[in-house]
Design an enzyme around this catalytic site. Sequence first.
Site, PDB file in Angstrom:
ATOM      1  N   THR A  49       1.878   3.456  -8.686  1.00 12.79           N
ATOM      2  CA  THR A  49       1.097   3.001  -9.833  1.00 12.79           C
ATOM      3  C   THR A  49       1.767   3.387 -11.140  1.00 12.79           C
ATOM      4  OG1 THR A  49      -0.852   3.377  -8.457  1.00 12.79           O
ATOM      5  CG2 THR A  49      -1.242   2.926 -10.777  1.00 12.79           C
ATOM      6  N   TYR A 138       4.498  10.473   1.862  1.00 15.70           N
ATOM      7  CA  TYR A 138       3.827   9.273   1.360  1.00 15.70           C
ATOM      8  C   TYR A 138       4.109   8.152   2.351  1.00 15.70           C
ATOM      9  CZ  TYR A 138       2.508   5.724  -2.179  1.00 15.70           C
ATOM     10  OH  TYR A 138       1.917   4.692  -2.879  1.00 15.70           O
ATOM     11  N   LYS A 166      -0.157  11.501   1.859  1.00 15.13           N
ATOM     12  CA  LYS A 166      -0.912  10.386   1.302  1.00 15.13           C
ATOM     13  C   LYS A 166      -0.723   9.239   2.283  1.00 15.13           C
ATOM     14  CE  LYS A 166      -1.250   7.122  -2.514  1.00 15.13           C
ATOM     15  NZ  LYS A 166      -0.610   6.595  -3.747  1.00 15.13           N
ATOM     16  N   VAL A 207      -6.321   9.513  -3.019  1.00 12.18           N
ATOM     17  CA  VAL A 207      -5.427   9.294  -4.154  1.00 12.18           C
ATOM     18  C   VAL A 207      -5.690   7.868  -4.605  1.00 12.18           C
ATOM     19  CG1 VAL A 207      -3.057   9.211  -4.982  1.00 12.18           C
ATOM     20  CG2 VAL A 207      -3.720  10.911  -3.263  1.00 12.18           C
TER      21      VAL A 207
END
Length: 311
Positions: A49, A138, A166, A207
């Site tokens: 993001t 991730y 995540k 998240v």
Amino acid sequence: MATLIDADLLTAIVTPFDENKKIDFDSLKKLTNYLIDQGCNGFVIGGTTGETPTLTHDEKIELYKQFGQIVNGRAVVIAGTGSNNTAETIKFTNEVAEIDGIDYALVVVPPYNKPNQRSMVAHFTAVNDNVKMPFLIYNIPGRTGVRMEKETVVQLSQLDNIKGIKQCASLEEMEYIIDHKAAGFQVFTGEDTQALTARLLGANGVVSVASHIYTKEMRRMYDALYEGKYPEAAKIQRWLTLRMQALFMYPSPSPVKAVLNAQGFETGDCRLPLVALNDEEKVTLAQHLGLEDNALLQKLPLDLGKDLEND
């Protein structure tokens, strides 16, 4: 140092740009302080993001230095350091380890190279053995092109520097990881729509991208869960789900930046290869967010949850 165990609602924060596409640190400070005040207790900076593929090495270092100072211990801070080059990932992670206010690194499953599970284990083991700070995996197969299987996550959870994940995958995979992971390994969903269910299953939290816009509502949802008010928590998640999905109807983070800009946060447009939403797209997004058609073409209030309050 803030720790993962203290965090349940983390924002994968955007990188604001000015009209010259330079990082706007004043806007970043304004947005960060607002999110903390609304109930966010953690951040991922320099993630998907945050448009990290478009940031230079020096920009990332300066961004992380400034952000560590802005947060100043008020929330946990996780900085993106991963790449598809193992040696470069190790080198950059160790640079970030020297920055005050950065608590953890976030190391993505290498994109583009398409490593198999054995290669993933080798990559993350090398990072684990050679970095000077704790980090999270991730796992985001929709962007990397490969999926770290649940058994691989569990195997890597045993390593000393790998403190969590995540996870952007199915709830069934998350259940397995939660049941079999090493003690002290923290699990976060990276899917906004899983925020409530993941917490119920035993994940630490989410998240989130939607928390830029709906921090108060998401905090209220988690508080209701903790207080045993399950119908209220479920009602809030149902209200949020379509809005969370809408924020990904165009390439992210263009939609969330469109909302933030309308709210006065001046996050600017995305850097190429992404572009800002045009007026037609803003109208469509507004409709899917339950707003008036022209809501994103004019000044937008900060509180977008009034219809939830009245429900």
